[in-house]
Every structure is written in C-alpha cells, then in structure tokens.
Enzyme design. Structure first.
Site, PDB file in Angstrom:
ATOM      1  CG  HIS A  90      -8.340   4.419 -25.871  1.00 21.03           C
ATOM      2  ND1 HIS A  90      -7.762   3.488 -25.044  1.00 21.03           N
ATOM      3  CD2 HIS A  90      -9.415   3.831 -26.434  1.00 21.03           C
ATOM      4  CE1 HIS A  90      -8.457   2.371 -25.120  1.00 21.03           C
ATOM      5  NE2 HIS A  90      -9.470   2.548 -25.944  1.00 21.03           N
ATOM      6  CG  ASP A 101     -15.886   4.113 -30.647  1.00 22.54           C
ATOM      7  OD1 ASP A 101     -16.085   3.223 -31.478  1.00 22.54           O
ATOM      8  OD2 ASP A 101     -15.776   3.908 -29.433  1.00 22.54           O
ATOM      9  CG  HIS A 106     -17.098   1.233 -22.830  1.00 18.32           C
ATOM     10  ND1 HIS A 106     -16.081   0.957 -23.701  1.00 18.32           N
ATOM     11  CD2 HIS A 106     -17.441   0.037 -22.281  1.00 18.32           C
ATOM     12  CE1 HIS A 106     -15.817  -0.338 -23.673  1.00 18.32           C
ATOM     13  NE2 HIS A 106     -16.643  -0.924 -22.818  1.00 18.32           N
TER      14      HIS A 106
HETATM   15  N1  ACO Z   1     -11.424  16.198 -24.977  1.00 16.66           N
HETATM   16  C1  ACO Z   1     -10.730  17.107 -24.268  1.00 16.66           C
HETATM   17  N2  ACO Z   1      -9.818  16.804 -23.328  1.00 16.66           N
HETATM   18  C2  ACO Z   1      -9.613  15.517 -23.076  1.00 16.66           C
HETATM   19  C3  ACO Z   1     -10.288  14.496 -23.769  1.00 16.66           C
HETATM   20  C4  ACO Z   1     -11.222  14.874 -24.753  1.00 16.66           C
HETATM   21  N3  ACO Z   1     -11.896  13.951 -25.439  1.00 16.66           N
HETATM   22  N4  ACO Z   1      -9.886  13.293 -23.320  1.00 16.66           N
HETATM   23  C5  ACO Z   1      -8.965  13.536 -22.367  1.00 16.66           C
HETATM   24  N5  ACO Z   1      -8.799  14.882 -22.221  1.00 16.66           N
HETATM   25  C6  ACO Z   1      -7.845  15.545 -21.339  1.00 16.66           C
HETATM   26  C7  ACO Z   1      -8.282  15.505 -19.884  1.00 16.66           C
HETATM   27  O1  ACO Z   1      -9.079  16.619 -19.550  1.00 16.66           O
HETATM   28  C8  ACO Z   1      -6.959  15.482 -19.172  1.00 16.66           C
HETATM   29  O2  ACO Z   1      -6.445  16.783 -19.208  1.00 16.66           O
HETATM   30  P1  ACO Z   1      -5.500  17.328 -17.976  1.00 16.66           P
HETATM   31  O3  ACO Z   1      -4.280  16.429 -17.987  1.00 16.66           O
HETATM   32  O4  ACO Z   1      -5.189  18.739 -18.343  1.00 16.66           O
HETATM   33  O5  ACO Z   1      -6.331  17.174 -16.736  1.00 16.66           O
HETATM   34  C9  ACO Z   1      -6.061  14.639 -20.081  1.00 16.66           C
HETATM   35  O6  ACO Z   1      -6.619  14.808 -21.403  1.00 16.66           O
HETATM   36  C10 ACO Z   1      -6.010  13.162 -19.715  1.00 16.66           C
HETATM   37  O7  ACO Z   1      -7.329  12.649 -19.748  1.00 16.66           O
HETATM   38  P2  ACO Z   1      -7.953  11.632 -18.691  1.00 16.66           P
HETATM   39  O8  ACO Z   1      -9.321  12.109 -18.308  1.00 16.66           O
HETATM   40  O9  ACO Z   1      -6.971  11.356 -17.600  1.00 16.66           O
HETATM   41  O10 ACO Z   1      -8.094  10.335 -19.571  1.00 16.66           O
HETATM   42  P3  ACO Z   1      -8.893   9.052 -19.158  1.00 16.66           P
HETATM   43  O11 ACO Z   1      -8.004   7.885 -19.469  1.00 16.66           O
HETATM   44  O12 ACO Z   1      -9.448   9.123 -17.791  1.00 16.66           O
HETATM   45  O13 ACO Z   1     -10.119   9.108 -20.166  1.00 16.66           O
HETATM   46  C11 ACO Z   1     -11.485   8.795 -22.053  1.00 16.66           C
HETATM   47  C12 ACO Z   1     -10.148   8.426 -21.374  1.00 16.66           C
HETATM   48  C13 ACO Z   1     -12.666   8.486 -21.117  1.00 16.66           C
HETATM   49  C14 ACO Z   1     -11.632   7.937 -23.316  1.00 16.66           C
HETATM   50  C15 ACO Z   1     -11.449  10.296 -22.412  1.00 16.66           C
HETATM   51  O14 ACO Z   1     -10.370  10.563 -23.283  1.00 16.66           O
HETATM   52  C16 ACO Z   1     -12.758  10.790 -22.999  1.00 16.66           C
HETATM   53  O15 ACO Z   1     -13.695  11.128 -22.261  1.00 16.66           O
HETATM   54  N6  ACO Z   1     -12.860  10.816 -24.384  1.00 16.66           N
HETATM   55  C17 ACO Z   1     -14.102  11.183 -25.010  1.00 16.66           C
HETATM   56  C18 ACO Z   1     -15.053   9.998 -25.018  1.00 16.66           C
HETATM   57  C19 ACO Z   1     -14.604   8.911 -25.985  1.00 16.66           C
HETATM   58  O16 ACO Z   1     -14.278   9.180 -27.131  1.00 16.66           O
HETATM   59  N7  ACO Z   1     -14.645   7.647 -25.509  1.00 16.66           N
HETATM   60  C20 ACO Z   1     -14.301   6.489 -26.347  1.00 16.66           C
HETATM   61  C21 ACO Z   1     -13.196   5.693 -25.783  1.00 16.66           C
HETATM   62  S1  ACO Z   1     -12.699   4.482 -26.958  1.00 16.66           S
HETATM   63  C22 ACO Z   1     -13.705   3.154 -26.728  1.00 16.66           C
HETATM   64  O17 ACO Z   1     -14.442   2.985 -25.778  1.00 16.66           O
HETATM   65  C23 ACO Z   1     -13.658   2.152 -27.841  1.00 16.66           C
END
Ligand code: ACO
Length: 423
Positions: A305, A363, A264
C-alpha cells in the site's frame, strides 16, 4: 500555520517558506509563493505533496491508524452501519436517532433511478464490464438533474450527494444483472443499504434472495471500510474534476474511472484473477519468486500500500470478517480459499515482504469475502465504487464549500524540443 519556517537557499538567495500544521499528521511546507520566484516543485505521484486541507479522514500509515471524522475505523466497523458512516463523512457528526431516521428515508426516497436511464443501460453490449456501465450511467445522470446542479448552492450539493449515495447500489447491481440478461430488480425500502444491494444482485422474479445476517453484516463492513481514504487517486480525481466547477455526476463518474485501475480499486478483482492463475498451492513459490524478480512486471496483487508501511487497519478487520464468512459458509477447505490463505501465510513469512513491509491490503481479503458471498469478480471494483461514493461526495462538497478552492492546475518540467522552425 505555525511560527516555524523552512528556508530554501537557491543561488545564494534565501526564501522563507511557512510551515502549516494540521490537527494531526506531519507538517507541510507551504510552497505557494515559489511560483512568484519562477520556481516549481517536482513530485510525480504526489509522494510528498498535500494537495488540499481536509477535515474528513486521517490516515497514519506508520501507526496503522484510520479515522473518519476522528472516529477509529475499528469502532465504526463494529458499531455503525454504512449509512451512519456516510452521514458522518458528509456532515462531520454521527446521526442521532431522529437524524438517522430522516437520512434513511431520504436515501430510500432516492434509490430508484429515472426510468429513462434504463435505456442508457440497454445501449451497452450485454457483456460490458459493470465499471464501464457505471461510468456511463452515473455520467448520464447529469442529463437528468440539471435543475439542481448549481455547485455553489449548498442545498443542491446535498441533494446531489444524496441522489448519488442512494442510486449507486441500484446502478451497480443493475450493471451486473444486465450482463446476465435478467430483469432489473427494484430497491426495497425495508432491506437496509447492504441488504438491498445483495437483494438487487441475487433475487429474480422466480427466486427470492435469502438474507443471511452474517453475510449481510460482512458486506456492510466492506462498504464501511472502503467508504473513504483521504486523498487517494480516485478522490483526488473527483477533487480535480470538481475544481473546474464540473457537475457532481461528471465528478463521480471520473472517480469511478480512476478507481477502475488495477493499482487502485481494481486490486480486489486482480487478486482473484491472480489466484485463478496460480491455481494450486504447489505453484505459490513460483509466483512469489516472480513478484520478487525486478525483471518481471508481476506483482503480488492485494499486497502493499502506498500509505500503509505497516498493517492496514482495514485489512485486519477484513481478515477477521473473511474467516467468519468462510466458516459460516463452510468454505475454508474449498481450493480457491485454501490457496488464498496459504498465499497470505507464505507472503507474511517471506523476508522480501517483511523487509518492505508489504502486508495483504484490504482488497486481498475483501476480494475473498466477495467471492464467498457469490459476488462475481467483475463486480468487486463496482462494490468499492458504491462504498467510496460516500467519501467522494463528502470531499467534493468540502472542496466546493471552501472559499479558497482554486482550479487544480499542476505544472510540469518540459523535456521536449526547444523552439524550432519548419524548413
Ligand atoms: N508485490 C511485489 N513487490 C511489491 C509489491 C507487490 N504487490 N508492492 C510493492 N512491492 C515492492 C516494490 O517492487 C518495491 O521494491 P524495491 O524497494 O525493491 O524497489 C517496494 O516494494 C516498494 O514498493 P513501491 O512500488 O515503492 O510502492 P508504491 O507505494 O509505489 O505502490 C502499490 C503501492 C501500488 C499499492 C503497490 O504495492 C502494488 O502495486 N500493489 C499491488 C496492487 C494492489 O494491491 N493495489 C491495491 C492498493 S490498496 C487500495 O487501493 C485500496
């Protein structure tokens, strides 16, 4: 409510479920009566569940739209300051000139913190993370203002919200200067919300902070863009804690705790840590491959996101601001910033990220801007918490004013042992 209904058929029995429509956004199936049928729904992470109705912020993740009280974030970032936006979130309308003057002076009036609260700071180890200090100090505020904490009283709620908005920058900046062992710098009424925070962070008795309007405006934009984002994890935490009637300072302290997580608000700090680990452009490929590898837990921090499956409108604004700040400070060729820009380019052109619609989130850029402003990594999430306080107090106030507010109490699917006896 509309005349549309959803029909659930279970073991041959038909259950009609009303459909609720908001003013914008997808409809929701009203499942409140299901528990009377002995049924619950299962939705970990609230992927498909609306936990409340709210008139504050609208996000359309597919169309990259973010509205605060109906106003697009692009217009607010361009034409308003953070106090306008805070006023808007809480009250529903932008302030006129007179209202702004009164609000500004109210916030100025509350910006000092109770002198005895400085002892709370001093109880922490000098190297305590600023977020840990903020959680503690904000929670401790409930011990100072118990005469005005009747959560059913609208005036008390407004006063608590104003106190929190006004004091968070002071608490945040002091959490950092405490780490450095520097004396606490007091807020100055003539500096504005953003300028005041930067002054409390960077001036000391022997050194004045030189305000640079480009940098102060960039910081103001960070605050505006992070002020609210409907029912995200920390806002939902504030609502859940508040639903029990807990006091506002306890609620906001819990919001800060939730925000701290790297999935987050911790993402901007995690982005900079990741860049420091990657170190140079020749290693970007290796990290991109790790991010794609399902057997590796590594994720590219600052990308992706939950709601935006298209560009995050905030990151588009922050991207422009980021380039303005790097130009202003002649930093575009500094290794860390060059590395960030190269990573952005490579990931935006990579099939894995394109297919999954993983764009740099707000971010990613806000971390780079804060680094350029001289804000240390450990303060990135603290800045986010200062900004998000505007949203948290607005949601808490909205919920507490709602006659239908109920204590939040999710159900579960029990997977443990069935009843057994001690032999
Ligand atoms: N790097 C690599 N792969 C990723 C990333 C990433 N940052 N984010 C998502 N993916 C991939 C997942 O592995 C998944 O792949 P698959 O379909 O082959 O299994 C696909 O993209 C979908 O991702 P989910 O995990 O379903 O996305 P979710 O909505 O659960 O997660 C989150 C969103 C937590 C923000 C995620 O993208 C992440 O961990 N990002 C990095 C942390 C981050 O930057 N957080 C800030 C959020 S913005 C905020 O709070 C203001």
């Amino acid at each position: 409510m509309t005349s549309r209904k959803a029909k659930l058929i279970i073991d041959g029995k038909e259950i009609d479920l009303p459909i609720i429509e908001g003013t914008m956004g997808p409809p929701s199936i009203d499942i409140r009566t299901l528990s009377q049928e002995g049924l619950y729904t299962f939705d970990p992470g609230y992927i498909s569940t609306a936990s409340c109705s709210s008139a504050i912020t609208f996000v359309d993740g597919l169309n990259s739209q973010l509205l605060y009280r109906g106003y697009p974030i692009e217009q607010l970032a361009e034409k308003c300051d953070f106090l306008d936006v805070s006023y808007l979130l809480f009250n529903g309308e932008l302030p006129d000139a007179k209202e702004k003057e009164v609000f500004q002076s109210t916030i100025n009036g509350h910006s000092l913190i109770h002198d005895q609260l400085t002892s709370v700071f001093k109880g922490f180890r000098r190297d305590a993370h600023p977020m840990a200090v903020m959680i503690g100090v904000v929670g401790s505020m409930s011990a100072f203002y118990f005469d005005d904490m009747d959560v059913s009283n609208r005036k008390h709620r407004r006063l608590s919200a104003e106190r929190l908005l006004a004091k968070l920058p002071t608490i945040g900046a002091w959490s950092y200067t405490y780490n450095l062992g520097l004396p606490f710098v007091y807020p100055q009424n003539d500096l504005g919300y953003a300028g005041n925070f930067l002054n409390m962070m960077f001036s000391s008795p022997n050194k004045k902070y030189q305000n640079n309007p480009v940098l102060t405006r960039a910081f103001e934009k960070i605050l505006i863009l992070h002020a609210d984002h409907e029912q995200n994890a920390s806002t939902s935490t504030v609502r859940l804690v508040g639903s029990s009637g807990a006091n506002p300072y306890a609620c906001i302290a819990s919001g800060i705790a939730s925000l701290w997580g790297p999935a987050h608000g911790g993402a901007n700090e995690a982005t900079l840590k990741m860049l420091a680990e990657i170190k140079n452009e020749s290693r970007i490929g290796e990290y991109i491959n790790r991010a794609k590898d399902k057997d590796d837990e590594f994720r590219l921090m600052g990308f992706g996101h939950r709601v935006y499956r298209n560009k995050d409108p905030r990151s588009e604004i922050m991207k422009v601001t980021c380039h303005e700040v790097l130009d202003e400070l002649n930093l575009s060729n500094e290794p860390l910033f060059k590395l960030a820009l190269a990573l952005e380019k490579i990931a935006l052109e990579d099939e894995y990220f394109i297919e999954r619609k993983l764009f740099p989130n707000v971010d990613f850029y806000s971390g780079i801007v804060m680094k350029a402003l001289g804000i240390p990594n450990s303060m990135f999430t603290a800045v986010f918490a200062i900004a998000r306080t505007a949203g948290w107090v607005s949601h808490w106030n909205e919920m507490m004013g709602d006659k239908n507010n109920k204590i939040g109490r999710p159900r579960q699917i029990y997977t443990g042992k069935t009843q057994r006896n001690i032999s």
